[in-house]
Design a protein around this motif. Structure first.
Motif, short mmCIF file in Angstrom:
data_model
loop_
_atom_site.label_atom_id
_atom_site.label_comp_id
_atom_site.label_asym_id
_atom_site.label_seq_id
_atom_site.Cartn_x
_atom_site.Cartn_y
_atom_site.Cartn_z
N LYS A 242 0.74 -1.32 0.07
CA LYS A 242 0.01 0.00 0.02
C LYS A 242 0.74 1.06 0.02
CE LYS A 242 -3.80 2.52 0.24
NZ LYS A 242 -4.51 2.72 -0.82
N LEU A 243 1.91 1.26 0.77
CA LEU A 243 2.72 2.59 0.82
C LEU A 243 3.48 2.55 -0.62
CD1 LEU A 243 4.51 1.80 4.26
CD2 LEU A 243 2.94 3.67 3.94
N LYS A 244 3.75 1.47 -1.47
CA LYS A 244 4.51 1.71 -2.67
C LYS A 244 3.32 2.07 -3.61
CE LYS A 244 7.70 1.41 -5.46
NZ LYS A 244 8.86 2.22 -5.24
N THR A 245 2.06 1.78 -3.48
CA THR A 245 1.07 1.90 -4.59
C THR A 245 0.72 3.38 -4.26
OG1 THR A 245 -0.75 1.16 -2.92
CG2 THR A 245 0.21 -0.26 -4.99
N ASN A 246 0.68 4.14 -3.01
CA ASN A 246 0.55 5.34 -2.68
C ASN A 246 1.65 6.43 -3.37
OD1 ASN A 246 -1.59 4.81 -1.34
ND2 ASN A 246 -0.60 5.33 0.75
N GLU A 247 2.83 5.99 -3.32
CA GLU A 247 4.00 6.50 -4.07
C GLU A 247 3.72 6.63 -5.62
OE1 GLU A 247 7.96 4.79 -3.38
OE2 GLU A 247 7.66 4.69 -1.20
N ILE A 248 3.42 5.50 -6.12
CA ILE A 248 3.23 5.37 -7.38
C ILE A 248 1.82 6.32 -7.97
CG2 ILE A 248 2.08 3.92 -9.47
CD1 ILE A 248 3.90 1.55 -8.02
N GLU A 249 0.90 6.67 -7.24
CA GLU A 249 -0.06 7.42 -7.39
C GLU A 249 0.53 8.95 -7.27
OE1 GLU A 249 -3.73 5.03 -5.10
OE2 GLU A 249 -3.15 6.80 -4.50
N LEU A 250 1.22 9.12 -6.73
CA LEU A 250 1.61 10.52 -6.63
C LEU A 250 2.68 10.80 -7.85
CD1 LEU A 250 2.44 10.82 -2.60
CD2 LEU A 250 0.60 11.90 -4.00
N GLU A 251 3.52 9.89 -8.07
CA GLU A 251 4.33 9.94 -9.30
C GLU A 251 3.29 10.16 -10.48
OE1 GLU A 251 6.86 6.47 -9.33
OE2 GLU A 251 7.72 6.94 -7.38
N PHE A 252 2.45 9.39 -10.54
CA PHE A 252 1.58 9.78 -11.88
C PHE A 252 0.92 11.04 -11.91
CE2 PHE A 252 2.59 5.37 -13.09
CZ PHE A 252 2.49 5.27 -14.12
N ALA A 253 0.50 11.54 -10.27
CA ALA A 253 -0.13 12.83 -10.39
C ALA A 253 0.98 13.96 -10.98
CB ALA A 253 -0.59 13.04 -8.98
N LYS A 254 2.34 13.85 -10.45
CA LYS A 254 3.18 14.59 -11.01
C LYS A 254 3.34 14.55 -12.39
CE LYS A 254 5.91 14.72 -6.50
NZ LYS A 254 7.09 14.30 -5.94
N GLU A 255 3.42 13.26 -12.98
CA GLU A 255 3.76 13.38 -14.52
C GLU A 255 2.62 13.66 -15.25
OE1 GLU A 255 3.81 9.42 -17.51
OE2 GLU A 255 4.74 9.20 -15.68
N PHE A 256 1.43 13.86 -14.70
CA PHE A 256 0.38 14.21 -15.38
C PHE A 256 -0.09 15.94 -14.98
CE2 PHE A 256 -0.55 9.87 -16.21
CZ PHE A 256 -1.13 9.93 -17.48
N GLY A 257 0.99 16.24 -14.31
CA GLY A 257 0.73 17.67 -13.74
C GLY A 257 -0.30 18.24 -13.15
N THR A 258 -0.94 17.05 -12.29
CA THR A 258 -2.06 17.17 -11.30
C THR A 258 -1.78 16.76 -9.92
OG1 THR A 258 -2.63 14.75 -11.75
CG2 THR A 258 -3.61 16.55 -13.17
N GLU A 259 -0.55 17.48 -9.39
CA GLU A 259 -0.11 17.23 -8.30
C GLU A 259 -1.14 17.48 -7.24
OE1 GLU A 259 3.81 18.43 -6.81
OE2 GLU A 259 4.33 18.72 -8.88
N GLY A 260 -1.67 16.64 -6.23
CA GLY A 260 -2.67 16.61 -5.30
C GLY A 260 -4.09 16.09 -5.94
N LEU A 261 -3.86 15.82 -7.35
CA LEU A 261 -5.15 15.16 -7.79
C LEU A 261 -4.69 13.84 -8.61
CD1 LEU A 261 -6.96 18.19 -9.21
CD2 LEU A 261 -7.61 16.82 -7.10
#
Length: 174
Positions: free
Chosen positions: A79-98
């Motif tokens: 779960k901790l790793k999947t949370n990291e991956i979610e945040l990485e994709f948010a940054k990649e898509f330019g939607t930090e926080g979303l």
């Protein structure tokens, strides 16, 4: 003398803005958790508008399981790793926080299906590092059944049918 429970089957739920994003993330998860086993390909998620602002108005849901069984307590690290991956994709898509994707790892035992979460509620059990597990479905009389608190989508026929296939595969494996 301590007793170790049988290993469990890792079930990864995806809630994503589109099927292409699910396909983009799957290789990354395979590198972490091994060869995929059962797959429920992306289909329209129609149970709630809760994620509309974050993921979009037409999200898709998908599920993947992995051949390698896990120790139940490893769900925290997953779960901790999947949370990291979610945040990485948010940054990649330019939607930090979303998040454009919400990854929901859980595990299957012969008796229950559990989801990992960061949110505390009366039915959730704290494990460590801010991660709880929630008994989501229980197996009785040949089928999965919901608890009062089970999310509506996890009570649906399509989810139950898939998760019963996962349980049958787990039964053969152990």
């Amino acid at each position: 003398m301590t007793h170790q429970p049988l290993p469990a089957k890792l079930v990864m739920g995806f809630l994503a803005k589109d099927a292409a994003l699910v396909e983009q993330i799957r290789p990354r998860l395979r590198a972490l958790y091994g060869e995929e086993d059962l797959v429920l390909e992306p289909f329209p998620f129609r149970f709630t508008n809760y994620y509309k602002e974050e993921i979009g108005s037409e999200p898709v849901r998908a599920f993947v399981t992995y051949k390698t069984l896990i120790l139940r307590e490893s769900i925290v690290d997953i779960k901790l790793k999947t949370n990291e991956i979610e945040l990485e994709f948010a940054k990649e898509f330019g939607t930090e926080g979303l998040r454009p994707v919400n990854l929901d790892p859980g595990y299957m035992t012969l008796g229950q299906f559990f989801l990992a979460t960061t949110k505390d509620q009366r039915q959730r059990v704290y494990i460590r590092e801010g991660i709880y597990v929630e008994p989501t479905l229980y197996f009785q009389d040949g089928h999965f059944h919901a608890f009062d608190w089970t999310y509506r989508d996890y009570q649906s026929e399509e989810y139950i049918r898939f998760l019963e296939k996962v349980r049958a595969a787990l039964r053969r494996e152990i």
